[in-house]
Scaffold this active site. Structure first.
Site, PDB file in Angstrom:
ATOM      1  N   GLY A   1     -16.948 -20.707 -64.366  1.00 43.89           N
ATOM      2  CA  GLY A   1     -18.182 -20.457 -65.118  1.00 43.89           C
ATOM      3  C   GLY A   1     -18.024 -19.158 -65.878  1.00 43.89           C
ATOM      4  CB  ALA A   2     -15.674 -18.136 -68.484  1.00 44.83           C
TER       5      ALA A   2
ATOM      6  CE  LYS B   1     -30.807 -11.628 -59.793  1.00 42.37           C
ATOM      7  NZ  LYS B   1     -29.694 -12.449 -60.192  1.00 42.37           N
TER       8      LYS B   1
ATOM      9  CG  ASN C   1     -29.592  -8.076 -69.757  1.00 42.52           C
ATOM     10  OD1 ASN C   1     -28.568  -8.045 -70.416  1.00 42.52           O
ATOM     11  ND2 ASN C   1     -29.864  -9.044 -68.922  1.00 42.52           N
TER      12      ASN C   1
ATOM     13  CD  GLU D   1     -29.522 -20.310 -64.065  1.00 43.63           C
ATOM     14  OE1 GLU D   1     -28.613 -20.625 -63.291  1.00 43.63           O
ATOM     15  OE2 GLU D   1     -29.775 -19.119 -64.349  1.00 43.63           O
TER      16      GLU D   1
HETATM   17  O1  PAF Z   1     -30.981 -13.634 -64.911  1.00 44.44           O
HETATM   18  C1  PAF Z   1     -30.888 -12.477 -65.326  1.00 44.44           C
HETATM   19  O2  PAF Z   1     -30.977 -12.172 -66.503  1.00 44.44           O
HETATM   20  C2  PAF Z   1     -30.568 -11.373 -64.300  1.00 44.44           C
HETATM   21  O3  PAF Z   1     -30.644 -11.974 -63.026  1.00 44.44           O
HETATM   22  C3  PAF Z   1     -31.468 -10.137 -64.332  1.00 44.44           C
HETATM   23  C4  PAF Z   1     -31.119  -9.277 -63.133  1.00 44.44           C
HETATM   24  C5  PAF Z   1     -32.940 -10.497 -64.319  1.00 44.44           C
HETATM   25  C6  PAF Z   1     -31.159  -9.240 -65.511  1.00 44.44           C
HETATM   26  O4  PAF Z   1     -31.543  -9.733 -66.746  1.00 44.44           O
END
Ligand code: PAF
Length: 301
Positions: free
Chosen positions: A7-8, A183, A251, A266
């Site tokens: 899974g790259a 998580k 991010n 997902e």
């Molecule tokens: O799925 C994701 O993007 C990551 O698990 C996280 C930690 C929320 C960072 O964006």
């Protein structure tokens, strides 16, 4: 160690690049990313900066070594297919480590691969797939690994050791199932909200209304966890979630990236599973339900 990264995507490529410094690593993936890595190597920018030459293939048939470790980093909806594809390279001592988002991956892997091979992990690194052959590490996170039955085995120690040696800050857990739940609760607010609003993770704390929704989703998801015997303090979960948002502020979440790339999300493994557990346990989960419906409709539009 002989390591296959199956899974790259962005997170798999980050781990592959870092681990390739001291181990034999092969990346398995699809399409232009793999052909670019074959031609020009793999580049990581951002919080980690390196360029590596690492073998990359599209099929496990092209792997010439016996893997000690297979790191499963595919999307949760690809778990069954991936498990079937790695069956032919699993030998007696091969460890299969699931490092995926979602609550139902281990159950799915166990249907195909013998349980004694399987370990699980979670990671909060922020990564973005920039272009074929290149990923950006946007937020340094933590990685936690464990045996499914919680014992601190020698094989687990060996993976934790090579991860830390590669610069991947990693700890062992005696309760990895609880870590997967933690998580999942973190993902249950960050991922669908950022995907719906098209924002970076950090925006969820810049906007007071969204911050309030993050808190409410965390509380609802924590309640569902406790119905499964996973006791977590909702206020601690809110704090942990905010910490991840701060650490990965720049991010774009994996779910937003999927939407942007026109790929499946997902959501079903994340909030969808929480809703299903809520129904089984007679716990109302209106926020997770709405988020699941919003993202599902976004994906199909
Ligand atoms: O799925 C994701 O993007 C990551 O698990 C996280 C930690 C929320 C960072 O964006």
């Amino acid at each position: 160690m002989n390591i296959v990264i199956f899974g790259a995507g962005a997170i798999g490529s980050l781990f592959g690049a870092l681990l390739s410094k001291n181990n034999s690593v092969v990346l398995v993936g699809r399409g232009p990313h793999i052909s670019c890595i074959q031609e020009n190597g793999l580049t990581v920018k951002g919080k980690t900066r390196l360029s590596v030459t690492v073998p990359a293939v599209e099929s496990t048939k092209d792997i010439s070594f016996t893997p000690d470790l297979i790191l499963l980093t595919v999307k949760s909806y690809d778990t069954e297919t991936a498990s079937k594809q790695i069956l032919n390279i699993i030998q007696d001592e091969t460890m299969v480590l699931s490092l995926q988002n979602g609550l139902d991956n281990i159950e799915r892997i166990e249907q195909i691969i013998e349980k004694n091979h399987i370990l699980a992990g979670v990671s909060t690194h922020g990564t973005i797939f920039s272009k074929p052959g290149e990923i950006t590490h946007t937020g340094k996170g933590k990685t936690i690994l464990g045996e499914l039955d919680g014992h601190q085995s020698k094989r687990l120690e060996s993976i934790v050791h090579i991860f830390n040696e590669a610069g991947i800050d990693t700890q062992m857990s005696e309760d990895i199932v609880k870590e997967i739940w933690i998580k999942a609760i973190i993902n249950s607010s960050i991922n669908p909200l950022t995907a719906f609003f098209g924002c970076k993770n950090g925006y969820l704390l810049d906007n007071p209304l969204l911050e309030k929704i993050v808190e409410c989703v965390c509380m609802e998801s924590s309640l569902i966890a406790s119905s499964e015997g996973i006791t977590l303090s909702p206020s601690e979960m809110i704090e942990k979630t905010k910490e991840v948002i701060r650490d990965t502020a720049l991010n774009y979440s994996s779910m937003l990236q999927s939407i942007q790339q026109g790929k499946k999300t997902e959501i079903d493994s994340m909030n969808g599973t929480l809703v299903r557990i809520g129904v089984d346990r007679h716990i109302d989960a209106p926020l997770n339900e709405i988020l699941t419906q919003l993202i599902t409709s976004l994906g199909s539009s």
